[in-house]
Design a protein around this motif. Structure first.
Motif, PDB file in Angstrom:
ATOM      1  N   ALA A   1      -0.820  21.151 -11.091  1.00  0.00           N
ATOM      2  CA  ALA A   1      -1.603  21.643 -12.228  1.00  0.00           C
ATOM      3  C   ALA A   1      -0.691  22.169 -13.333  1.00  0.00           C
ATOM      4  CB  ALA A   1      -2.602  22.716 -11.790  1.00  0.00           C
ATOM      5  N   LYS A   2       0.395  21.435 -13.556  1.00  0.00           N
ATOM      6  CA  LYS A   2       1.321  21.752 -14.639  1.00  0.00           C
ATOM      7  C   LYS A   2       1.653  20.464 -15.382  1.00  0.00           C
ATOM      8  CE  LYS A   2       3.647  25.472 -12.085  1.00  0.00           C
ATOM      9  NZ  LYS A   2       4.949  25.907 -11.503  1.00  0.00           N
ATOM     10  N   ALA A   3       1.633  20.514 -16.701  1.00  0.00           N
ATOM     11  CA  ALA A   3       1.912  19.322 -17.485  1.00  0.00           C
ATOM     12  C   ALA A   3       3.328  18.815 -17.269  1.00  0.00           C
ATOM     13  CB  ALA A   3       1.682  19.606 -18.967  1.00  0.00           C
ATOM     14  N   THR A   4       4.235  19.715 -16.893  1.00  0.00           N
ATOM     15  CA  THR A   4       5.638  19.327 -16.703  1.00  0.00           C
ATOM     16  C   THR A   4       5.936  18.830 -15.294  1.00  0.00           C
ATOM     17  OG1 THR A   4       6.146  21.645 -16.201  1.00  0.00           O
ATOM     18  CG2 THR A   4       6.471  20.904 -18.482  1.00  0.00           C
ATOM     19  N   ALA A   5       4.923  18.738 -14.433  1.00  0.00           N
ATOM     20  CA  ALA A   5       5.143  18.380 -13.031  1.00  0.00           C
ATOM     21  C   ALA A   5       4.644  16.968 -12.717  1.00  0.00           C
ATOM     22  CB  ALA A   5       4.471  19.396 -12.116  1.00  0.00           C
ATOM     23  N   TYR A   6       4.811  16.052 -13.665  1.00  0.00           N
ATOM     24  CA  TYR A   6       4.293  14.687 -13.472  1.00  0.00           C
ATOM     25  C   TYR A   6       4.899  14.025 -12.238  1.00  0.00           C
ATOM     26  CZ  TYR A   6       2.892   9.900 -14.615  1.00  0.00           C
ATOM     27  OH  TYR A   6       2.342   8.645 -14.573  1.00  0.00           O
ATOM     28  N   LEU A   7       6.204  14.093 -12.091  1.00  0.00           N
ATOM     29  CA  LEU A   7       6.854  13.435 -10.959  1.00  0.00           C
ATOM     30  C   LEU A   7       6.505  14.117  -9.640  1.00  0.00           C
ATOM     31  CD1 LEU A   7      10.370  12.602 -12.430  1.00  0.00           C
ATOM     32  CD2 LEU A   7       8.400  11.096 -12.142  1.00  0.00           C
ATOM     33  N   ALA A   8       6.404  15.439  -9.660  1.00  0.00           N
ATOM     34  CA  ALA A   8       6.000  16.150  -8.443  1.00  0.00           C
ATOM     35  C   ALA A   8       4.590  15.761  -8.035  1.00  0.00           C
ATOM     36  CB  ALA A   8       6.100  17.658  -8.667  1.00  0.00           C
ATOM     37  N   ASP A   9       3.711  15.602  -9.010  1.00  0.00           N
ATOM     38  CA  ASP A   9       2.348  15.180  -8.712  1.00  0.00           C
ATOM     39  C   ASP A   9       2.321  13.766  -8.139  1.00  0.00           C
ATOM     40  OD1 ASP A   9       1.326  17.588  -9.501  1.00  0.00           O
ATOM     41  OD2 ASP A   9      -0.043  16.780 -10.999  1.00  0.00           O
ATOM     42  N   LYS A  10       3.156  12.885  -8.681  1.00  0.00           N
ATOM     43  CA  LYS A  10       3.191  11.512  -8.169  1.00  0.00           C
ATOM     44  C   LYS A  10       3.594  11.525  -6.695  1.00  0.00           C
ATOM     45  CE  LYS A  10       2.807   7.105  -9.283  1.00  0.00           C
ATOM     46  NZ  LYS A  10       3.635   6.548 -10.366  1.00  0.00           N
ATOM     47  N   ASP A  11       4.574  12.354  -6.348  1.00  0.00           N
ATOM     48  CA  ASP A  11       4.992  12.465  -4.952  1.00  0.00           C
ATOM     49  C   ASP A  11       3.868  13.041  -4.085  1.00  0.00           C
ATOM     50  OD1 ASP A  11       7.476  11.438  -5.555  1.00  0.00           O
ATOM     51  OD2 ASP A  11       8.457  13.395  -5.699  1.00  0.00           O
ATOM     52  N   SER A  12       3.183  14.048  -4.607  1.00  0.00           N
ATOM     53  CA  SER A  12       2.091  14.654  -3.840  1.00  0.00           C
ATOM     54  C   SER A  12       0.948  13.676  -3.610  1.00  0.00           C
ATOM     55  CB  SER A  12       1.567  15.906  -4.554  1.00  0.00           C
ATOM     56  OG  SER A  12       2.460  16.984  -4.424  1.00  0.00           O
ATOM     57  N   SER A  13       0.689  12.821  -4.602  1.00  0.00           N
ATOM     58  CA  SER A  13      -0.368  11.830  -4.412  1.00  0.00           C
ATOM     59  C   SER A  13       0.013  10.858  -3.291  1.00  0.00           C
ATOM     60  CB  SER A  13      -0.642  11.076  -5.723  1.00  0.00           C
ATOM     61  OG  SER A  13       0.424  10.209  -6.056  1.00  0.00           O
ATOM     62  N   LEU A  14       1.275  10.492  -3.232  1.00  0.00           N
ATOM     63  CA  LEU A  14       1.725   9.571  -2.185  1.00  0.00           C
ATOM     64  C   LEU A  14       1.677  10.231  -0.802  1.00  0.00           C
ATOM     65  CD1 LEU A  14       4.703   7.842  -4.020  1.00  0.00           C
ATOM     66  CD2 LEU A  14       2.563   6.762  -3.311  1.00  0.00           C
ATOM     67  N   THR A  15       2.005  11.520  -0.742  1.00  0.00           N
ATOM     68  CA  THR A  15       1.952  12.199   0.555  1.00  0.00           C
ATOM     69  C   THR A  15       0.513  12.450   1.013  1.00  0.00           C
ATOM     70  OG1 THR A  15       2.058  14.417  -0.438  1.00  0.00           O
ATOM     71  CG2 THR A  15       4.154  13.366   0.123  1.00  0.00           C
ATOM     72  N   SER A  16      -0.457  12.190   0.143  1.00  0.00           N
ATOM     73  CA  SER A  16      -1.871  12.441   0.467  1.00  0.00           C
ATOM     74  C   SER A  16      -2.596  11.206   0.975  1.00  0.00           C
ATOM     75  CB  SER A  16      -2.593  12.994  -0.771  1.00  0.00           C
ATOM     76  OG  SER A  16      -1.997  14.202  -1.201  1.00  0.00           O
ATOM     77  N   ARG A  17      -1.910  10.082   1.056  1.00  0.00           N
ATOM     78  CA  ARG A  17      -2.579   8.847   1.486  1.00  0.00           C
ATOM     79  C   ARG A  17      -3.157   8.964   2.889  1.00  0.00           C
ATOM     80  NH1 ARG A  17       2.280   4.798  -0.085  1.00  0.00           N
ATOM     81  NH2 ARG A  17       3.353   6.539   0.927  1.00  0.00           N
ATOM     82  N   ASP A  18      -2.377   9.500   3.824  1.00  0.00           N
ATOM     83  CA  ASP A  18      -2.865   9.601   5.200  1.00  0.00           C
ATOM     84  C   ASP A  18      -4.086  10.497   5.294  1.00  0.00           C
ATOM     85  OD1 ASP A  18      -0.822   7.947   5.999  1.00  0.00           O
ATOM     86  OD2 ASP A  18       0.405   9.529   6.906  1.00  0.00           O
ATOM     87  N   ALA A  19      -4.072  11.609   4.541  1.00  0.00           N
ATOM     88  CA  ALA A  19      -5.195  12.545   4.592  1.00  0.00           C
ATOM     89  C   ALA A  19      -6.465  11.905   4.054  1.00  0.00           C
ATOM     90  CB  ALA A  19      -4.860  13.809   3.803  1.00  0.00           C
ATOM     91  N   LEU A  20      -6.361  11.200   2.930  1.00  0.00           N
ATOM     92  CA  LEU A  20      -7.536  10.540   2.374  1.00  0.00           C
ATOM     93  C   LEU A  20      -8.005   9.411   3.277  1.00  0.00           C
ATOM     94  CD1 LEU A  20      -9.615  10.141   0.164  1.00  0.00           C
ATOM     95  CD2 LEU A  20      -7.921   8.849  -1.147  1.00  0.00           C
ATOM     96  N   ALA A  21      -7.072   8.641   3.829  1.00  0.00           N
ATOM     97  CA  ALA A  21      -7.451   7.554   4.739  1.00  0.00           C
ATOM     98  C   ALA A  21      -8.174   8.092   5.961  1.00  0.00           C
ATOM     99  CB  ALA A  21      -6.205   6.773   5.160  1.00  0.00           C
ATOM    100  N   SER A  22      -7.681   9.204   6.505  1.00  0.00           N
ATOM    101  CA  SER A  22      -8.316   9.812   7.673  1.00  0.00           C
ATOM    102  C   SER A  22      -9.740  10.252   7.358  1.00  0.00           C
ATOM    103  CB  SER A  22      -7.488  11.015   8.136  1.00  0.00           C
ATOM    104  OG  SER A  22      -8.142  11.717   9.174  1.00  0.00           O
ATOM    105  N   LEU A  23      -9.937  10.838   6.184  1.00  0.00           N
ATOM    106  CA  LEU A  23     -11.285  11.272   5.795  1.00  0.00           C
ATOM    107  C   LEU A  23     -12.211  10.070   5.643  1.00  0.00           C
ATOM    108  CD1 LEU A  23     -13.269  13.450   4.854  1.00  0.00           C
ATOM    109  CD2 LEU A  23     -12.328  13.213   2.547  1.00  0.00           C
ATOM    110  N   LEU A  24     -11.733   9.005   5.006  1.00  0.00           N
ATOM    111  CA  LEU A  24     -12.565   7.813   4.819  1.00  0.00           C
ATOM    112  C   LEU A  24     -12.929   7.173   6.151  1.00  0.00           C
ATOM    113  CD1 LEU A  24     -10.730   6.250   1.751  1.00  0.00           C
ATOM    114  CD2 LEU A  24     -12.988   7.314   1.755  1.00  0.00           C
ATOM    115  N   ILE A  25     -11.993   7.126   7.070  1.00  0.00           N
ATOM    116  CA  ILE A  25     -12.273   6.565   8.396  1.00  0.00           C
ATOM    117  C   ILE A  25     -13.350   7.382   9.095  1.00  0.00           C
ATOM    118  CG2 ILE A  25     -11.306   6.212  10.698  1.00  0.00           C
ATOM    119  CD1 ILE A  25      -8.649   5.481   9.304  1.00  0.00           C
ATOM    120  N   SER A  26     -13.257   8.694   8.994  1.00  0.00           N
ATOM    121  CA  SER A  26     -14.253   9.564   9.632  1.00  0.00           C
ATOM    122  C   SER A  26     -15.626   9.382   9.003  1.00  0.00           C
ATOM    123  CB  SER A  26     -13.812  11.021   9.522  1.00  0.00           C
ATOM    124  OG  SER A  26     -12.613  11.257  10.225  1.00  0.00           O
TER     125      SER A  26
END
Length: 349
Positions: free
Chosen positions: A153-178
């Motif tokens: 939630a910072k305009a200067t954290a674009y790259l950090a956000d991109k990394d966080s989105s990638l680390t969230s794939r498993d969590a979102l996939a798990s929720l969708l499977i459930s």
């Protein structure tokens, strides 16, 4: 100077709500309410909210918010220091849920589940209140779900956000499977905005590679102003393959935030800023069975062309028509007209 422009464009240069807006305030005179569910892989912060730190486990909650009687479509009326239900969205109930209780609540509707994935530079509370606005404007009957990944939630954290989105794939996939494991769930509308659209596509791609076609086939993917490199999107679509419901792109070539994202990426074109008039875009939509809807005519309450999607719920009937009947369920190029109707610019292949 560029840093200032970037921050103003992507953060809006306005005060932003802190976690106090999540505090439950009982309201006895609420005439309208919306009920929301949330799943987040953010760590909970000492103030009771959820910050930008990444958690190993998902946390599930249920919210009830009162809707102000004079609520304006597409606008989020955040509460102030003293929440006023006559002028603000107000959280009236907040409950921690187990995963099983969330799944039961999510599947209690007509077989369709809506799941919203916000984008870059979104705080947890901003995503929650945006979903409340969407649910209110669309008069949703089912209970929508917020999937909030750990954006800084910072305009200067674009790259950090991109990394966080990638680390969230498993969590979102798990929720969708459930969610898809319930036989009563026929369709999951997976709505991703901006970088949230990148996360949505990466997760769908992952599910396909893992052989979870049963889950992928239940997804109706909608990407609003997707912050995805055009070539990356092509490879994602090629892996996911043809699906029963065409992937829908809500685009505008007047999105100033995506222009900056393109600049940061070395002038690489972003999918959300594609032009419906571009012959190459029409050819790609035909080849990959994608539905492209130009929403440039919609007003953006934030003023930078990146949040036009927030105006769409008030036109739910017009958009629903795109999914009815054999002809309209096909992919194609469409132009949305804010004065009513959706024009099919290219269809029928």
């Amino acid at each position: 100077m560029f840093a200032v422009i970037l921050a103003c464009t992507l953060a809006g240069c306005a005060s932003r709500p802190d976690a106090t807006v999540l505090r439950a305030t009982p309201v006895t005179l609420a005439k309208r309410e919306v009920v929301l569910l949330s799943a987040t892989n953010r760590q909970q912060a000492p103030d009771g909210g959820f910050g930008g730190d990444r958690a190993d486990m998902l946390t599930f909650e249920k919210y009830i918010l009162s809707v102000p009687p004079d609520h304006k479509a597409s606008v989020i009326e955040y509460p102030g220091t003293t929440p006023n239900p006559l002028s603000d969205f107000v959280v009236t109930s907040r409950t921690r849920l187990s995963k099983d209780r969330l799944l039961v609540a999510a599947a209690a509707g007509d077989g369709t589940i809506g799941l919203f994935v916000p984008g870059y530079n979104y705080s947890y509370q901003e995503g929650l209140f945006r979903l409340a606005q969407i649910a209110s404007d669309a008069n949703l009957k089912a209970i929508p779900i917020l999937f909030s990944w750990p954006s800084q939630a910072k305009a200067t954290a674009y790259l950090a956000d991109k990394d966080s989105s990638l680390t969230s794939r498993d969590a979102l996939a798990s929720l969708l499977i459930s969610l898809a494991s319930d036989p009563g769930v026929k369709r999951i509308v997976l709505f991703g905005h901006s970088m949230g659209g990148f996360l949505v596509m990466e997760t769908a791609r992952q599910l396909k590679l893992e052989g979870r076609t049963d889950v992928v086939e239940r997804l109706s993917i909608v990407l609003a102003a997707p912050d995805i490199d055009a070539d990356v999107f092509r490879t994602q679509v090629e892996t996911i393959g043809r699906v029963s419901t065409p992937i829908t792109l809500l685009v505008s070539n007047k999105d100033r935030a995506l222009r900056l994202s393109s600049f940061i990426a070395g002038e690489r074109k972003r999918v959300g800023s594609l032009s419906a008039d571009d012959p190459a875009v029409r050819a790609a939509a035909k080849r990959y069975d994608v539905r492209v809807i130009d929403i440039t005519s919609l007003k953006d309450a934030e003023g930078f062309g990146h949040a036009r999607f927030a105006s769409l719920p008030q036109y739910a009937a017009e958009l629903a028509a795109l999914g009815q009947g054999a002809r309209n369920s096909r992919p194609g190029i469409f132009v949305f007209r804010a004065n009513g109707g959706v024009h099919a610019a290219a269809q029928g292949w």
